[in-house]
Scaffold this motif. Structure first.
Motif, short mmCIF file in Angstrom:
data_model
loop_
_atom_site.label_atom_id
_atom_site.label_comp_id
_atom_site.label_asym_id
_atom_site.label_seq_id
_atom_site.Cartn_x
_atom_site.Cartn_y
_atom_site.Cartn_z
N ASN A 171 41.75 33.84 48.25
CA ASN A 171 41.49 33.70 49.68
C ASN A 171 40.70 34.98 50.49
OD1 ASN A 171 42.54 31.14 49.80
ND2 ASN A 171 44.64 31.87 50.05
N ASP A 172 41.20 36.09 50.11
CA ASP A 172 40.80 37.36 50.73
C ASP A 172 41.16 38.29 50.11
OD1 ASP A 172 43.56 37.45 51.04
OD2 ASP A 172 43.50 36.65 53.27
N GLU A 173 41.04 39.76 50.65
CA GLU A 173 41.18 41.00 49.91
C GLU A 173 42.69 40.98 49.64
OE1 GLU A 173 40.69 45.51 51.04
OE2 GLU A 173 38.80 44.41 51.11
N ALA A 174 43.51 40.65 50.55
CA ALA A 174 44.82 40.65 50.24
C ALA A 174 45.46 39.92 48.94
CB ALA A 174 45.83 40.17 51.50
N ALA A 175 44.76 38.76 48.74
CA ALA A 175 44.85 37.91 47.63
C ALA A 175 44.31 38.87 46.35
CB ALA A 175 44.36 36.62 47.82
N VAL A 176 43.33 39.59 46.51
CA VAL A 176 42.64 40.46 45.16
C VAL A 176 43.68 41.15 44.78
CG1 VAL A 176 41.01 41.62 44.45
CG2 VAL A 176 40.33 39.62 45.94
N VAL A 177 44.21 41.89 45.83
CA VAL A 177 44.89 43.14 45.35
C VAL A 177 46.50 42.56 44.98
CG1 VAL A 177 46.51 45.05 46.68
CG2 VAL A 177 44.35 44.54 47.40
N ASN A 178 46.81 41.38 45.46
CA ASN A 178 48.07 40.70 44.99
C ASN A 178 47.79 40.37 43.45
OD1 ASN A 178 50.71 39.59 45.33
ND2 ASN A 178 49.87 37.75 45.65
N ALA A 179 46.59 39.75 42.96
CA ALA A 179 46.36 39.31 41.64
C ALA A 179 46.37 40.45 40.88
CB ALA A 179 44.84 38.68 41.94
N VAL A 180 45.86 41.78 41.24
CA VAL A 180 45.82 42.95 40.43
C VAL A 180 47.27 43.33 40.22
CG1 VAL A 180 45.07 45.35 40.48
CG2 VAL A 180 43.40 43.86 41.17
N LYS A 181 47.99 43.60 41.14
CA LYS A 181 49.44 43.68 40.98
C LYS A 181 50.14 42.55 40.03
CE LYS A 181 50.19 46.00 45.64
NZ LYS A 181 50.66 45.81 46.87
N ASN A 182 49.84 41.27 40.33
CA ASN A 182 50.63 40.52 39.41
C ASN A 182 50.13 40.42 38.04
OD1 ASN A 182 52.20 39.22 41.55
ND2 ASN A 182 50.83 38.01 42.13
N ALA A 183 48.97 40.65 37.92
CA ALA A 183 48.44 40.79 36.24
C ALA A 183 48.98 42.02 35.61
CB ALA A 183 46.68 40.64 36.39
N THR A 184 48.79 43.23 36.29
CA THR A 184 49.14 44.24 35.83
C THR A 184 50.67 44.45 35.57
OG1 THR A 184 47.55 45.36 36.99
CG2 THR A 184 49.30 46.76 36.15
#
Length: 358
Positions: A171-184
């Motif tokens: 959706n947005d930058e916040a989702a990108v950051v969330n994705a990085v946290k979740n994958a890591t």
């Protein structure tokens, strides 16, 4: 009391399941697997291979297409349908053969790569992230199978998170950051120690929708990955750049290893020059340099991009796709993929790799 005993037994089983056999690390400018330098003592035609990480771009190992209009494009020739589980299972079946030929690392990506090799548009939907950055469990189950097999075989996985043409699924930058946290966090919680993170593929490409995934800000996500820890342990992380592009200073200042691509680099001497240029930059801190994508071959010739990278002391990665009018056996990035070693280009790469490393 029975509930407590059961809980302890379950916890013990979980710990046992999370024990890992393979750990990648970096010491100085060299790669180590299980605290032993890779390719110890190996020399080929006077070139030192010790500390290198020969690799191949196999980003479609967990591929799927959630767009019903384009899914038919990837049908298998023998069944007339696409099957994501078949793709992963055949990938896993081929892995021991790759390892026996000297391959130490494979590159995967949670958003794959172009299933056509190169694509102007990407209407298909291939992403392990949901729109808010949460993980898709169907994708991670396939990923877990491959990571487990790699761990068993003593192989390293360079795991990319994002790919241009698919990053807009978030959706947005916040989702990108969330994705990085979740994958890591998922990787850390599963205790994978054989994974190197490639935050995104070719961060200098302007096709990324989210600014934080581009070269001027990608270091923010590299630092974010480094900040996620379990018992003091973190993942090693970098980002790659397009063919022939020299990494920018803000990335060289924070990455654990340097990722570059050889696409578009027709003269092997330019590969050597790229490595030299990187090492001469004031922001370079001695990290190992890895080409993890290069679609140049000439493996029968005495001087090619693979040889040039090795001569310069950099690891090299094979990238192959099905070119126009070629058959099913060709390429590893094109979907559906035949993961065996049965085309002339595949045989050329793995033949030279085995000669160099065995």
């Amino acid at each position: 009391m029975k509930k407590i005993v059961l809980a302890l037994l379950m916890a013990g089983t979980l710990v046992q399941a999370q024990k890992r056999k393979t750990e990648v690390s970096i010491q100085g400018g060299d790669f180590y697997i299980n605290q032993k330098i890779t390719l110890k003592g190996k020399v080929y035609q006077g070139m030192k291979l010790e500390g290198l990480l020969p690799n191949s771009r196999m980003v479609q190992g967990i591929y799927d297409d959630l767009n019903p209009e384009t899914r038919i494009l990837w049908k298998y020739p023998d069944t007339g349908t696409w099957d994501a589980d078949r793709n992963t299972n055949e990938f896993i079946k081929a892995m021991p053969t790759w390892k026996n030929h000297g391959l130490l690392a494979i590159t995967l990506n949670l958003q794959g790569g172009s299933p056509q090799g190169y694509s102007k548009d990407q209407p298909w939907i291939n992403t392990a992230f949901k729109s808010d950055g949460s993980l898709d469990e169907v994708y991670t189950k396939r990923l877990e199978k491959i990571l487990d097999k790699a761990d068993q075989l003593g192989m390293v996985v360079i795991l990319g998170y994002f790919y241009f043409g698919q990053d807009e699924r978030l959706n947005d930058e916040a989702a990108v950051v969330n994705a990085v946290k979740n994958a890591t966090d998922w990787l850390l919680d599963k205790n994978y120690r054989n994974v190197l993170v490639e935050v995104n593929n070719e961060s200098n490409i302007n096709k990324y929708d989210h600014a934080i995934l581009k070269e001027n800000r990608i270091h923010e996500l590299i630092s974010l990955v480094k900040s996620r820890q379990r018992d003091g342990r973190r993942l090693l992380v970098s980002t790659s750049f397009g063919g022939g592009f020299i990494p920018v200073d803000n990335v060289l200042a924070v990455n654990d290893f340097v990722l570059v691509h050889g696409n578009g680099v027709k003269d092997p001497a330019r590969i050597e020059q790229m490595v030299k240029t990187i090492r001469e930059k004031s922001s370079y801190g001695g990290q190992p340099i890895v080409f993890n994508e290069d679609d140049h071959f000439d493996f029968d010739k005495p001087y090619n991009n693979f040889i040039a990278a090795t001569k310069a002391g950099a690891s090299w990665g094979y990238f192959d796709y099905r070119m126009k009018d070629e058959g099913f056996v060709e390429g590893y990035q094109s979907i559906p993929a035949d993961w065996s070693i049965n085309s002339e280009r595949k045989k050329g790469f793995f033949g030279l790799l085995k000669k160099m490393t065995k």
